[in-house]
Design an enzyme around this catalytic site. Structure first.
Site, PDB file in Angstrom:
ATOM      1  N   GLY A 209      73.021  15.509  22.215  1.00 42.53           N
ATOM      2  CA  GLY A 209      73.146  16.914  22.607  1.00 42.53           C
ATOM      3  C   GLY A 209      73.593  17.022  24.049  1.00 42.53           C
ATOM      4  N   ASN A 210      73.433  18.185  24.628  1.00 40.19           N
ATOM      5  CA  ASN A 210      73.730  18.358  26.050  1.00 40.19           C
ATOM      6  C   ASN A 210      72.828  19.452  26.612  1.00 40.19           C
ATOM      7  OD1 ASN A 210      75.188  21.012  25.882  1.00 40.19           O
ATOM      8  ND2 ASN A 210      76.537  19.786  24.571  1.00 40.19           N
ATOM      9  N   HIS A 211      72.943  19.709  27.908  1.00 40.93           N
ATOM     10  CA  HIS A 211      71.970  20.587  28.580  1.00 40.93           C
ATOM     11  C   HIS A 211      72.325  22.071  28.509  1.00 40.93           C
ATOM     12  CE1 HIS A 211      69.657  17.283  30.079  1.00 40.93           C
ATOM     13  NE2 HIS A 211      70.726  16.741  30.649  1.00 40.93           N
ATOM     14  N   ALA A 276      79.237  24.490  24.691  1.00 40.78           N
ATOM     15  CA  ALA A 276      79.443  23.115  25.161  1.00 40.78           C
ATOM     16  C   ALA A 276      79.470  22.234  23.908  1.00 40.78           C
ATOM     17  CB  ALA A 276      78.316  22.707  26.096  1.00 40.78           C
TER      18      ALA A 276
END
Ligand code: CTP
Length: 401
Positions: A209-211, A276
């Site tokens: 995943g990402n932030h 994102a």
């Protein structure tokens, strides 16, 4: 067309924010509307009918039956006489009754009989506003075609702070006036917004995943709605509640986001890709949890995801506005300009992780907008809601061009 001379039926519910209905009544009268106030019985505990009757220059109605003469207040006539029904404050209880079609008081019966547009301006405590029951009632009311005037954020009467404050009377008036004047700059336009991260499954319990928090995209979706657009928000996993009046489509992976975007893009006048999206995904997600066993190393084979924005850019028709984001770790202008051209965008919003307070998780952002003609506008660090306003102002400019 304006609100002048229009019959506005103002519903007032039992909420501490009922005191603001006095100011709203005054504003409506000053704007030239004819106001009929209908209060729920509980509302009379918060503000007297005498106050609202005096300000509206019209007797206030509360009950089905006139308490002394025995005459009844005909809810059907009252509903049909209204050019707009405005319920402000709309309590959680009344919203729930509207959503279910209950009519155990005069205001609810008028709502069910109304043929004119209905505006509800919710007011309640943060937890009540965020509760799943209220969220689904709001979704239902929107699906019935009612206009929800979003509550503001800030200190609440309970001492808590957050969303749930009744919109200011000036904002409520602006909403109703805009309806009569057809004044929303994006009225009749459909918008597609993506937000949040994607999660790419490694196995049933793990993902890449990402932030991204989704805050930027949610703020854009909300602002476009305020400007009159009909917004579909394709959202990766976030903890954020869906903004009022926005249709949210929840997705997990880049592949799901692509499918949702391909479905909605052909109908969209405006598309803003702020999600994102993962650039790589595990080639084969394991169907069972990967056990660590005695291994000292795990190699994941990753394959490239489809670039959703570039795909939409290829399909873009004349008149469609397509906006992308670029998150860079350096100055990033050259890279953003390259993305703008490659992905066939109208403009790109560049943010750099180098700028303090900008980027993923926080409430602020610092962006630079670069358009097709290479005009570059650098903005100050500001709250994401204000950044959203800057981006949407650009979009309005392009739509009107
Ligand atoms: N984007 C997309 N689909 C992807 C990757 C990115 O639609 N698979 C979109 C993002 O939503 C954003 C824009 O493309 O609007 C730019 O994303 P970014 O990650 O900054 O750039 P990339 O094009 O992925 O390029 P790079 O990773 O090389 O910087």
């Amino acid at each position: 067309m304006s609100i002048r001379g229009k019959h506005v039926l103002l519903g007032v519910c039992g909420s501490i924010a009922a005191y603001k209905s006095a100011h709203l009544t005054r504003l409506l009268i000053k704007a030239g509307a004819k106001v009929q106030v209908v209060m729920t019985p509980d509302a009379t505990n918060f503000i007297t009918p005498l106050t609202l009757a005096t300000l509206s220059d019209n007797p206030v109605l509360v009950d089905y039956f006139h308490p002394t003469s025995g005459e009844w207040n005909n809810h059907v006539h009252l509903a049909l006489a209204a050019d707009a029904v405005v319920v402000a404050p709309a309590s959680a209880n009344t919203l729930a009754k509207f959503a279910q079609g209950l009519c155990d008081n005069l205001l609810c019966a008028i709502y069910l009989s109304a043929k004119s547009p209905v505006f509800v301006a919710p007011a309640m405590d943060l937890d009540m506003w965020q509760h799943g029951s209220t969220r689904s009632n709001i979704d239902r009311l929107k699906a019935f075609g009612n206009h929800v005037i979003p509550p503001g954020e800030g200190p609440l009467a309970s001492g808590l702070s957050g969303a749930g404050r009744l919109a200011e009377p000036e904002e409520i008036l602006a909403f109703v006036e805009a309806h009569f004047s057809g004044g929303y700059p994006l009225a009749g336009k459909k918008a597609l917004v993506t937000a949040g991260p994607t999660q790419e499954a490694i196995d049933p319990v793990r993902y890449i995943g990402n932030h991204s928090s989704g805050k930027m995209g949610y703020a854009i979706a909300s602002t476009l709605t305020d400007l009159g657009a009909d917004v579909t928000l394709v959202s990766g996993p976030t903890t954020l509640p869906a903004p009022p009046m926005v249709k949210r489509v929840s997705v997990i992976s880049a592949a799901e986001m692509l499918q949702a975007c391909l479905t909605h893009f052909p109908h969209a006048d405006i598309t803003v890709m702020s999600a994102a999206v993962a650039d790589f995904t595990p080639k084969d997600a394991a169907t069972q949890k990967i056990k660590k066993g005695n291994e000292h190393q795990l190699d994941l084979e990753l394959v490239k995801t489809t670039d959703i924005l570039a795909t939409l850019g290829q399909q873009k028709r004349k008149g469609q506005v397509l906006v992308g984001f670029a998150l860079e770790t350096d100055d990033g202008r050259a890279s953003a300009q390259d993305k703008l051209r490659r992905k066939n965008l109208d403009f790109i919003v560049l943010n750099s992780t180098r700028d303090k307070g900008a980027g993923f998780a926080g409430d602020s952002n610092k962006v630079t907008i670069i358009d097709q003609h290479n005009s570059i506008e650098e903005f100050d660090l500001k709250p994401k809601t204000e950044v959203a306003a800057d981006i949407c102002a650009r979009i309005v400019g392009l739509i009107n061009a």
